[in-house]
Design a protein around this motif. Structure first.
Motif, short mmCIF file in Angstrom:
data_model
loop_
_atom_site.label_atom_id
_atom_site.label_comp_id
_atom_site.label_asym_id
_atom_site.label_seq_id
_atom_site.Cartn_x
_atom_site.Cartn_y
_atom_site.Cartn_z
N CYS A 20 0.85 -1.18 0.00
CA CYS A 20 0.00 0.00 0.00
C CYS A 20 0.89 1.24 0.00
O CYS A 20 1.80 1.35 0.82
CB CYS A 20 -0.90 0.01 1.23
N HIS A 24 -1.16 6.68 5.06
CA HIS A 24 -2.18 6.61 6.10
C HIS A 24 -1.85 5.44 7.05
O HIS A 24 -0.77 4.87 6.94
CB HIS A 24 -3.59 6.48 5.47
N HIS A 26 -3.17 2.43 7.30
CA HIS A 26 -3.43 1.09 6.77
C HIS A 26 -4.45 0.32 7.63
O HIS A 26 -4.23 -0.84 7.98
CB HIS A 26 -2.13 0.29 6.64
N HIS A 29 -5.92 -3.35 6.57
CA HIS A 29 -4.99 -4.06 5.68
C HIS A 29 -3.58 -3.72 6.13
O HIS A 29 -3.37 -2.75 6.85
CB HIS A 29 -5.20 -3.66 4.22
ZN LIG Z 1 -2.91 1.37 3.35
#
Ligand SMILES: [Zn+2]
Length: 153
Positions: A20, A24, A26, A29
Motif C-alpha cells: 500500500c 495513512h 493502513h 490491511h
Molecule cells: Zn494502506
C-alpha cells in the motif's frame, strides 16, 4: 497498491505481494499484503543464478530493486522475520553475501540472524537511512562508497 511480482530464475511468476503506497495508517490491511497461504519467499532469485561469487541481500523488495538498478545482483527477504534455513542453503554457494539491513533495531536483528546462519555474510553499515533513502540522498555513488568502506576493513 503496488503489485510486486516474485519471479523464478526463468522469469516464471511464483507469487505476488502488494504494498500500500497511501500515506495513512493502513486500517483493515497491512502496509504489505501477501496472498493467503503463501510461503515466505526470497525476492529476486534470478540474481542467484546470474551473480558470480558475491551477492547482496536487502530487507524488502524495493531496496533490492535499487540494487539491480545500480548493477548489483541482489535478493531480498520481505521483512526481518523472513529469514529461513532454506534461504541459507540458497546463498551457501557465494563467497560473500553483503547484508543491507535497515539502520534500526529490527534491521540489526536481521543482520545478526543472517550473520549467525551464514559464515560468508558481512553487514554493510547504512548511515543516512535504508538502501532506497541512501540512494535518493546520494545516488549510486553513495551505495558504492558504503560497500567500498566495508571491503577495505
Ligand atoms: Zn494502506
Amino acid at each position: 497498491m503496488v503489485a510486486i511480482p516474485y519471479l523464478g530464475h526463468r522469469g516464471q511468476p511464483l507469487t505476488l505481494r502488494f504494498r500500500c503506497i497511501q500515506d495513512h495508517d493502513h486500517v483493515g490491511h497491512g502496509k504489505y499484503n501477501t496472498l493467503t497461504g503463501d510461503i515466505p519467499r526470497m525476492y529476486g532469485v534470478d540474481s542467484i543464478h546470474s551473480a558470480s561469487d558475491e551477492i547482496h541481500l536487502t530487507e524488502g523488495e524495493f531496496d533490492r530493486i535499487i540494487h539491480r538498478k545500480i548493477g548489483w545482483h541482489s535478493v531480498a527477504v520481505p521483512g526481518v522475520e523472513m529469514w529461513f534455513a532454506r534461504h541459507r542453503r540458497m546463498l551457501a554457494g557465494f563467497s560473500r553475501v553483503w547484508i543491507w539491513s535497515d539502520p534500526d533495531a529490527a534491521g540489526s536483528k536481521l543482520t545478526t540472524t543472517v550473520c549467525k546462519s551464514l559464515r560468508s555474510a558481512r553487514p554493510v553499515r547504512l548511515r543516512v537511512g535504508d538502501v532506497t533513502e541512501t540512494y535518493k540522498a546520494g545516488g549510486a555513488e553513495a551505495l558504492y562508497e558504503l560497500l567500498d568502506k566495508e571491503k577495505a576493513k
